[in-house]
Design an enzyme around this catalytic site. Structure first.
Site, PDB file in Angstrom:
ATOM      1  N   TYR A 159       7.179  -8.992  25.398  1.00 41.56           N
ATOM      2  CA  TYR A 159       8.618  -8.793  25.190  1.00 41.56           C
ATOM      3  C   TYR A 159       9.186  -7.815  26.223  1.00 41.56           C
ATOM      4  CZ  TYR A 159       9.790 -11.394  20.931  1.00 41.56           C
ATOM      5  OH  TYR A 159      10.077 -12.397  20.025  1.00 41.56           O
TER       6      TYR A 159
ATOM      7  N   VAL B   6       7.864  -7.167   6.358  1.00 41.11           N
ATOM      8  CA  VAL B   6       8.148  -7.389   7.788  1.00 41.11           C
ATOM      9  C   VAL B   6       7.779  -8.782   8.269  1.00 41.11           C
ATOM     10  CG1 VAL B   6       8.035  -4.984   8.546  1.00 41.11           C
ATOM     11  CG2 VAL B   6       5.941  -6.359   8.491  1.00 41.11           C
TER      12      VAL B   6
ATOM     13  N   ILE C  65      14.765  -9.703   9.348  1.00 41.51           N
ATOM     14  CA  ILE C  65      15.823  -8.908   8.720  1.00 41.51           C
ATOM     15  C   ILE C  65      16.828  -8.547   9.799  1.00 41.51           C
ATOM     16  CG2 ILE C  65      14.637  -6.680   9.049  1.00 41.51           C
ATOM     17  CD1 ILE C  65      15.772  -5.877   6.258  1.00 41.51           C
TER      18      ILE C  65
ATOM     19  N   TYR D 102      -7.617  -6.987  11.001  1.00 38.88           N
ATOM     20  CA  TYR D 102      -6.889  -5.767  11.399  1.00 38.88           C
ATOM     21  C   TYR D 102      -7.025  -5.508  12.893  1.00 38.88           C
ATOM     22  CZ  TYR D 102      -5.335  -0.878  11.269  1.00 38.88           C
ATOM     23  OH  TYR D 102      -4.665   0.307  11.478  1.00 38.88           O
TER      24      TYR D 102
ATOM     25  N   THR E 290       0.826  -1.210   0.000  1.00 41.84           N
ATOM     26  CA  THR E 290       0.000   0.000   0.000  1.00 41.84           C
ATOM     27  C   THR E 290       0.861   1.261   0.000  1.00 41.84           C
ATOM     28  OG1 THR E 290      -0.166  -0.077   2.421  1.00 41.84           O
ATOM     29  CG2 THR E 290      -1.950  -1.077   1.176  1.00 41.84           C
TER      30      THR E 290
END
Length: 310
Positions: free
Chosen positions: A158, A58, A62, A144, A36
């Site tokens: 986390y 994502v 990476i 979403y 997008t």
């Protein structure tokens, strides 16, 4: 100078964020798969020696060396996130896992661009951060809404488990230049229809409300949150508490464009929220932030942008 990664950096919000971070003297890595996002949004940044574009998704890991991560990657309009709902959910969940893993390895601080959609079709109005929401987990918007809710869960896990420095902001409706003219969002829809002198389509009876924050105000709040004391993990609402009905917005855009468009009505999509308005007391108190650009001024700037590209 910080080395800062912006995922979704070629999108509407991401491109404005990259621009602002460069002006502040940072090295900026813009990561986007261009689903997008668009290179047109960042073309003016490409010659800057402190800017780097990386075409990457994502959902795949990476390895980079960075100081801060702004995780904005995810389709944000119903038209786009419902196009491939499974991919949307993966982007929120796998994207969060991969970026949190990167933050853990590098010691980077990471900000999650969450959303007012975590509140669903709210039964509490206006919405404070303490409200847990009313979301349909099996509806057409769930990819979403629930994806973003799960991303928030991962961020706080986390933070508790690995001491990752996190910031979570819940973004309410934001508008401005570089919105995609085909993204189905109400501001861009109404402006494009008005400029083309087409009928303006309101879904539902026009009485449902939204709060509209101009993009420059939102980016200011985002940067303030990222650089706030580490104790403020969030979530923090960010949006403009001014509340307008869809009918009021349509009339305002017709007047500002000088259009002769008529308003027509269509059925309301499934699970579409009836009310949306942020409580921004936390942002005011902890960040000294609140929106400054009134709706009419922001709409004028946005209309000028769409006149140019149309």
């Amino acid at each position: 100078m910080k080395r800062i990664l912006v995922t979704g950096g070629a999108g509407f919000l991401g491109s404005h964020l990259c621009e602002r971070l460069l002006k502040e003297g940072n090295d900026v890595l813009c990561l986007d798969n261009l689903f997008t996002g668009s290179k047109d949004n960042i073309r003016h940044l490409m010659e800057n020696p402190h800017f780097e574009f990386i075409r990457h998704d994502v959902t795949e890991p990476i390895s980079l060396e960075i100081d801060q991560i702004y995780n904005l990657a995810c389709p944000a309009s119903p038209v786009h996130y419902q196009y491939d709902p499974i991919k949307t959910a993966k982007t929120s969940v796998y994207g969060a896992i991969n970026m949190l893993g990167l933050a853990k390895r590098t010691g980077a601080r990471i900000l999650q661009a969450s959303t007012s959609e975590v509140y669903g079709d709210p039964e509490v109005h206006p919405q404070p951060e303490s409200y847990r929401g009313c979301v349909n987990p099996i509806g057409i918007r769930a990819c979403y809404d629930e994806g973003k809710r799960m991303a928030e869960t991962l961020f706080f896990d986390y933070h508790r488990k690995h001491q990752v420095e996190i910031k979570v902001m819940r973004i309410f409706n934001t508008y401005g230049p570089r919105m995609n003219q085909n993204d189905g969002r109400v501001v861009s829809n109404f402006i494009v229809q008005a400029l083309r002198k087409e009928d303006i389509t309101i879904y539902g009876d026009g009485k449902q409300t939204r709060s509209f924050c101009y993009v420059d105000d939102l980016i200011e709040g985002m940067i303030k949150l990222m650089n706030s004391p580490k104790e403020l993990a969030g979530p923090v609402n960010m949006g403009n508490p001014g509340e307008f009905t869809m009918g009021e917005l349509a009339e305002k855009i017709i007047a500002l464009t000088g259009s002769g468009s008529k308003i027509v009505y269509a059925p309301l999509p499934s699970d579409d929220p009836k009310q949306r308005k942020p409580v921004i007391d936390l942002a005011k108190e902890q960040l000294n932030w609140e929106p400054e650009i009134p709706l009419e001024e922001g709409l004028k700037r946005t209309i000028a942008y769409f006149r140019e590209i149309l």
